[in-house]
Design a protein around this motif. Structure first.
Motif, short mmCIF file in Angstrom:
data_model
loop_
_atom_site.label_atom_id
_atom_site.label_comp_id
_atom_site.label_asym_id
_atom_site.label_seq_id
_atom_site.Cartn_x
_atom_site.Cartn_y
_atom_site.Cartn_z
N ASP A 168 -42.76 17.07 78.34
CA ASP A 168 -44.10 16.37 78.43
C ASP A 168 -45.82 15.28 77.31
O ASP A 168 -46.41 15.56 78.19
CB ASP A 168 -44.37 18.21 78.68
CG ASP A 168 -43.89 18.24 79.25
OD1 ASP A 168 -43.28 18.33 80.46
OD2 ASP A 168 -43.51 19.95 79.17
N ARG B 155 -36.41 14.47 83.66
CA ARG B 155 -36.78 14.84 83.38
C ARG B 155 -36.08 15.97 82.35
O ARG B 155 -36.23 15.87 80.87
CB ARG B 155 -37.80 15.78 83.39
CG ARG B 155 -39.12 16.41 82.38
CD ARG B 155 -39.78 17.83 83.35
NE ARG B 155 -40.91 18.84 82.18
CZ ARG B 155 -40.09 19.51 80.76
NH1 ARG B 155 -38.51 19.57 80.89
NH2 ARG B 155 -40.91 19.99 80.08
N PHE C 184 -40.94 11.83 83.40
CA PHE C 184 -40.96 12.54 82.78
C PHE C 184 -41.47 14.06 84.18
O PHE C 184 -41.25 15.09 82.69
CB PHE C 184 -41.88 12.28 81.31
CG PHE C 184 -41.62 11.07 81.26
CD1 PHE C 184 -39.82 10.82 80.24
CD2 PHE C 184 -42.24 10.49 79.94
CE1 PHE C 184 -39.31 10.13 79.03
CE2 PHE C 184 -42.17 9.22 79.37
CZ PHE C 184 -40.78 9.38 78.58
N ARG C 185 -41.79 13.62 84.36
CA ARG C 185 -42.40 14.49 85.62
C ARG C 185 -41.20 15.00 86.59
O ARG C 185 -41.56 15.90 87.48
CB ARG C 185 -43.32 15.00 85.32
CG ARG C 185 -44.34 15.51 84.34
CD ARG C 185 -46.06 14.94 85.12
NE ARG C 185 -47.14 15.14 84.00
CZ ARG C 185 -47.85 13.72 83.68
NH1 ARG C 185 -47.98 12.84 84.08
NH2 ARG C 185 -48.56 14.20 82.49
N GLU D 172 -35.26 15.69 78.67
CA GLU D 172 -35.39 16.43 77.53
C GLU D 172 -33.91 16.72 76.02
O GLU D 172 -34.20 16.75 74.98
CB GLU D 172 -35.78 17.52 78.12
CG GLU D 172 -35.25 18.98 77.31
CD GLU D 172 -36.74 19.08 76.53
OE1 GLU D 172 -37.33 19.36 75.49
OE2 GLU D 172 -37.93 17.74 77.06
#
Length: 126
Positions: A76, A101, A95-96, A105
């Protein structure tokens, strides 16, 4: 205790990590309007750490925060950084995006494990 700078986004990073320093240098070159304040966690005195955050916690994962806003941590935080950089802004949504995402991660957690091992080696050598 030192207050957060007034720039739009503050990012706390590990100044002892060579990869982190290179990444900050790249983002700094892109950020010609200085929308991001880069804060080296290692260089901070204990009383300069953000309220409610320990040095260990900040070094454990990338942290970003707009003034008085919520913390953006890990992937985030990368999205928050990219939102501030015109050349990357259109890609921040990645990234969302579910799936992407989670993959980002996983990659980030792998990097953190590598970084922890290398930090331990640097501290042993010092």
């Amino acid at each position: 205790m030192t207050s957060q700078p007034t720039t739009q986004l503050c990012v706390w990073y590990d100044g002892d990590c060579p990869v982190c320093r290179q990444e900050v240098a790249l983002y700094s070159r892109i950020d010609r309007k200085q929308r991001i304040a880069w804060i080296d966690i290692v260089a901070l005195a204990d009383d300069e750490l953000p309220a409610g955050k320990s040095r260990t916690e900040l070094l454990g994962r990338f942290h970003a925060r707009k003034r008085n806003g919520p913390w953006q941590i890990g992937v985030d935080a990368f999205a928050a950084i990219w939102d501030q950089l015109p050349v990357l802004r259109r890609l921040a949504f990645l990234f969302r995006t579910p799936g992407i995402r989670q993959l980002a991660e996983l990659g980030y957690r792998g990097f953190l494990e590598w970084q922890r091992r290398h930090r331990a080696q640097r501290e042993t050598a010092a």
